[in-house]
Design an enzyme around this catalytic site. Sequence first.
Site, short mmCIF file in Angstrom:
data_model
loop_
_atom_site.label_atom_id
_atom_site.label_comp_id
_atom_site.label_asym_id
_atom_site.label_seq_id
_atom_site.Cartn_x
_atom_site.Cartn_y
_atom_site.Cartn_z
N TYR A 131 -79.23 -40.66 -31.49
CA TYR A 131 -78.16 -41.56 -31.08
C TYR A 131 -77.79 -41.34 -29.61
O TYR A 131 -76.71 -41.70 -29.17
CB TYR A 131 -76.92 -41.36 -31.96
CG TYR A 131 -77.04 -41.96 -33.34
CD1 TYR A 131 -77.95 -41.46 -34.27
CD2 TYR A 131 -76.26 -43.05 -33.72
CE1 TYR A 131 -78.06 -42.01 -35.54
CE2 TYR A 131 -76.36 -43.60 -34.99
CZ TYR A 131 -77.26 -43.08 -35.89
OH TYR A 131 -77.37 -43.63 -37.15
N LYS A 190 -86.04 -30.52 -39.06
CA LYS A 190 -87.48 -30.81 -39.17
C LYS A 190 -88.20 -29.96 -38.13
O LYS A 190 -88.99 -30.46 -37.31
CB LYS A 190 -87.71 -32.32 -38.97
CG LYS A 190 -89.10 -32.80 -39.30
CD LYS A 190 -89.43 -32.83 -40.79
CE LYS A 190 -90.86 -33.27 -41.02
NZ LYS A 190 -91.26 -33.21 -42.45
N ASP A 228 -87.20 -33.64 -45.35
CA ASP A 228 -87.85 -34.35 -46.46
C ASP A 228 -87.60 -33.64 -47.79
O ASP A 228 -87.34 -34.27 -48.81
CB ASP A 228 -89.35 -34.57 -46.20
CG ASP A 228 -90.07 -33.33 -45.70
OD1 ASP A 228 -89.40 -32.30 -45.45
OD2 ASP A 228 -91.31 -33.38 -45.58
N ASP A 252 -77.03 -39.29 -41.01
CA ASP A 252 -76.77 -40.70 -41.30
C ASP A 252 -77.49 -41.08 -42.60
O ASP A 252 -76.90 -41.64 -43.52
CB ASP A 252 -77.29 -41.56 -40.13
CG ASP A 252 -77.13 -43.05 -40.39
OD1 ASP A 252 -76.05 -43.46 -40.82
OD2 ASP A 252 -78.11 -43.79 -40.17
N ASP A 256 -75.84 -41.51 -46.71
CA ASP A 256 -75.92 -42.73 -47.53
C ASP A 256 -76.52 -42.40 -48.89
O ASP A 256 -76.03 -42.84 -49.93
CB ASP A 256 -76.79 -43.80 -46.84
CG ASP A 256 -75.96 -44.79 -46.03
OD1 ASP A 256 -75.00 -44.35 -45.37
OD2 ASP A 256 -76.29 -45.99 -46.06
C1 IPM Z 1 -72.58 -44.93 -40.10
C2 IPM Z 1 -73.19 -46.24 -39.70
C3 IPM Z 1 -73.38 -46.27 -38.19
C4 IPM Z 1 -74.34 -45.18 -37.81
C5 IPM Z 1 -73.82 -47.65 -37.63
C6 IPM Z 1 -72.88 -48.74 -38.06
C7 IPM Z 1 -74.01 -47.63 -36.16
O1 IPM Z 1 -74.38 -46.45 -40.37
O2 IPM Z 1 -71.43 -44.66 -39.72
O3 IPM Z 1 -73.24 -44.16 -40.80
O4 IPM Z 1 -75.56 -45.40 -37.80
O5 IPM Z 1 -73.90 -44.07 -37.53
MN MN Z 2 -74.93 -44.85 -41.74
#
Ligand code: IPM
Ligand code: MN
Length: 350
Positions: A131, A190, A228, A252, A256
């Site tokens: 990022y 990694k 992984d 990130d 999720d």
């Molecule tokens: C998160 C989101 C963001 C990220 C996006 C919206 C830029 O997916 O907060 O996890 O990738 O960090």
């Molecule tokens: Mn995200």
Amino acid sequence: MIGLEVNMPKLCVMPGDGIGQEVIPAAAAVLQAVFPDLAIVEAEAGWACFQKQGVSVPDSTLAAIRECGAGLFGAVSSPSYQVEGYRSAILTLRQELNLYANIRPVQSWPTVSPRPNIDMIIVRENSEGLYSGRERIASSIPKSEIRNQELEITAVAERIITRSASRRIAVKTLALMHSQKRHKLTIVHKANVLPLTDGLFRDSVREVFNAEVQKGAEGIEIDELLVDVAALKMVGEPERFDTLVTTNLFGDILSDAASYWGGGLGLAPSLNWGDNIAVAEPVHGSAPDIAGQGIANPIAAILSGAMLARYVWGLGKEASRVETAVYNTLAAGLPSTTQGILQSILNHLH
Ligand code: IPM
Ligand code: MN
């Protein structure tokens, strides 16, 4: 630590785009119920704001968050093609306010979690890695040629890892583990493929924790996993995770995946956290497919508000009050509308 009424916390809310407009007012209502003296100011940020003002996070919004020390952000819709001058609002907030740690807890909730006994915190380095914003076309070709399929094109993204940022995330993780009596850290990286960058991350985190152990701090067990392998264990053995620290993109993705165990993105809160400043944010996006229908689940936003109370304002008891109300709402059966869920949580607060 703030506890006196004269020091009541202040909050800057930024609903943003899509369902952010529905879930953030609900979260603000819950916070207001728990903290009747909470001062709430509203500010603009997001894609709609960009289209109106030409900037996704206006200076006035940054100033308002700085003034409050705490923000609650909803969601942002971003185009997946490049738009001149546009940068995602949440990325801008993280960078401008130096919110270098992203705290993402995942726990089992009644009726919505596929499994019991999960209680983990993912600590995602939030300021660098992939990022870094340093992405470019390496060969010199005109922009108009980028979609020409005949041409070979090299696109490069720089994945920056620094010792200072790796140490700083480790210090934050250590403090968090102490305050929550967490005893097991998993470093995810990694380093087999990226020995310089991820080796530096892993070693820097270990240095911070080892120094602490030498100072006499007892009881933290550290292990490490390649990302992984960590993904596989996240799917098959989520109970093994207590505190997980990792670089930006891995965090990130893993957060999720992990949110599945907490009942999905509709329940996943997060806190973008710097030094004396933080912006809480539900992990979910702006969900344009359901926006405006009154059916968005506000729980992720409400739990994000509770994170501000616990981590930023030092009001853990009040945060637990909100979480218990969420727990009891879920146990009673989740209503199907945003207002229904909000009402049930407010009812359970007492
Ligand atoms: C998160 C989101 C963001 C990220 C996006 C919206 C830029 O997916 O907060 O996890 O990738 O960090
Ligand atoms: Mn995200």
